[in-house]
Enzyme design. Structure first.
Site, PDB file in Angstrom:
ATOM      1  N   GLU A 137       0.809  -1.216   0.000  1.00 23.30           N
ATOM      2  CA  GLU A 137       0.000   0.000   0.000  1.00 23.30           C
ATOM      3  C   GLU A 137       0.847   1.273   0.000  1.00 23.30           C
ATOM      4  OE1 GLU A 137      -3.740   0.070   0.342  1.00 23.30           O
ATOM      5  OE2 GLU A 137      -3.370  -1.902  -0.532  1.00 23.30           O
ATOM      6  N   HIS A 155      -4.610   1.876   6.980  1.00 19.36           N
ATOM      7  CA  HIS A 155      -3.181   2.086   6.775  1.00 19.36           C
ATOM      8  C   HIS A 155      -2.561   2.572   8.076  1.00 19.36           C
ATOM      9  CE1 HIS A 155      -4.420   2.939   2.384  1.00 19.36           C
ATOM     10  NE2 HIS A 155      -3.888   1.732   2.435  1.00 19.36           N
ATOM     11  N   CYS A 190      -2.762  11.373   3.591  1.00 13.18           N
ATOM     12  CA  CYS A 190      -3.113  10.555   2.423  1.00 13.18           C
ATOM     13  C   CYS A 190      -2.824  11.295   1.130  1.00 13.18           C
ATOM     14  CB  CYS A 190      -4.600  10.191   2.452  1.00 13.18           C
ATOM     15  SG  CYS A 190      -5.056   8.997   3.724  1.00 13.18           S
TER      16      CYS A 190
END
Length: 445
Positions: free
Chosen positions: A175, A248, A369
């Site tokens: 990720e 995450h 993000c």
């Protein structure tokens, strides 16, 4: 030590920004499904944050959005004919499929790649591995264009090294930088790389609410490829955090300089990893600073919904550290009280700045993000191609571009409109001229 700076390369929100509720395990994304988005406001909010950081004295970059809806994915699935015919046929067969190939999730560039600076790598180059994002179909189609974009912008092989995405299959998920951190005395000094994983790719998991996305083996591969294995520490994200919606690590922890700022429930255990970080840091001439936020001060659920840790932790030109936070962290009582106490104390973080990022936050993406951190020396920064390092004039041009090309409202069913593809391609074609990136997109070639 060669002087260097950390540059935040923010993802530019794409014209198809919508609330399709595609990200399982991302509570905000799932709960926003079906509501109306405002792509113009989303892009404007992101650009406003970028401008504010420039005015704080930081260097700011931007990464272009991907082409969406992404017709090559539909053609690969057997849809044929004109672009309009392909969209209409896909919409009839599976509207959900069209939602997936229209997602603007590439705006969250913390998932674009993992980046190791030249100060850490064995060959003295900046290394990039695009994330395979295999956990979700709508994100798994991103890495080929991500690689093309990064290779275009960071093209000089005297300074930059590019690797292929980790091969997909089973649970071999990667990720990107959302599960990666770095500790160092200064950005240009050699440091310790923190890799956070949720599982082994070969581990059998049962009865989880949400499955972890990052595989230990994927993280280990990246460290090995980048030549940083000897100075890397691997930590397991806690099951409790993942099942609470911390899909995450950057939802429960963030690093900057020598500081790791994290929630008490972020990791399965910290003792051995922190001891290893201290051991690795000693010959590098610094002491790691671990700032733990107790559950008693900020419940895990508040940390996740407010995105306290999905903040940018930055070093300002005066050497002080500041948090770049979403407005939700100020509106949540526990996180606001914690920050007020932290700013009044003698800790390493001295300021908090709040931003309206509601359009991104409704899809589960905060300030952290939206950015990919890339540490560059002066020579490496000069080697960056195109016009992706921003100043006020180019920001003005980007805001005018958004106003000219973006819709003010988009519902999931609007993604079925073939006109949206024309609008998006027109916008992206103009964008490559603003950013001086040439024929970057498939439709331009």
């Amino acid at each position: 030590m060669t002087p260097a700076k950390e540059i935040n390369f923010d993802g530019l929100v794409g014209p198809t920004h919508n609330y399709g509720g595609l990200s399982v395990g991302n509570v905000a994304s799932m709960s926003s499904y079906g509501s109306a988005s405002n792509p113009r406001a989303a892009a404007r909010q992101g650009l406003s944050k970028m401008r504010a950081l420039i005015r704080m004295g930081l260097t700011q970059g931007v990464l272009p959005p991907h082409e969406r809806p992404f017709l090559p994915a539909l053609r690969q699935l057997g849809f044929t004919g004109t672009d309009q015919a392909v969209i209409e046929a896909a919409a009839k067969v599976s509207p959900a499929l069209l939602y997936n190939i229209s997602s603007a999730s590439n705006m969250w560039t913390a998932n674009a790649a993992t980046v190791s600076p030249s100060a850490d790598s064995a060959d003295g180059k900046v290394h990039f591995t695009p994330a395979n994002l295999s956990a979700m179909y709508h994100r798994s189609i991103e890495h080929p264009f991500t690689a093309r974009s990064l290779q275009t912008i960071f093209a000089d092989d005297r300074h930059f090294a590019h690797h292929e995405a980790i091969p997909m299959g089973g649970a071999m998920g990667d990720e990107g930088a959302a599960n990666h951190g770095r500790l160092s005395a200064q950005h240009g000094a050699p440091g310790i790389e923190q890799f956070v994983y949720g599982r082994s790719a070969f581990e059998k998991l049962e009865s989880w609410r949400f499955l972890p996305r990052q595989a230990y083996e994927a993280s280990h591969t990246i460290a090995r490829r980048h030549g940083v294995l000897e100075t890397s520490v691997f930590m397991r994200q806690s099951r409790r955090a993942i099942e609470a919606g911390a899909f995450h690590n950057d939802v429960v922890g963030v690093t900057n300089g020598p500081v790791l700022f994290y929630h008490e429930a972020a990791y399965e255990e910290t003792g051995p990893a922190f001891d290893e970080m201290r051991r690795l840091a000693e010959p590098l001439g610094f002491e790691p600073i671990f700032v733990e936020v107790p559950e008693s001060d900020v419940p895990l659920e508040d940390a996740i919904t407010s995105y306290l840790f999905n903040s940018q932790l930055v070093t300002l030109p005066d050497g002080k550290m500041a948090l770049i936070l979403p407005g939700e962290a100020e509106a949540t009582e526990s996180t606001r009280r914690y920050l007020e106490g932290a700013m009044a104390g003698n800790g390493p973080i001295s300021a908090a700045h709040f931003f309206d990022l509601k359009q991104s936050m409704k899809n589960g993406g905060g300030p952290a993000c939206l950015r990919l951190r890339v540490v560059l020396t002066e020579a490496e920064e000069k080697a960056v191609a195109g016009g992706v390092i921003l100043g006020e004039a180019r920001l003005d041009a980007l805001e005018a571009w958004v106003d000219a090309h973006y819709r003010e409202e988009l519902l999931p069913n609007d993604l079925l409109d073939p006109q949206l593809l024309i609008e998006s391609r027109t916008a992206l074609d103009a964008l490559t001229q603003i950013l001086d990136l040439g024929a970057l997109y498939d439709f331009q070639r």
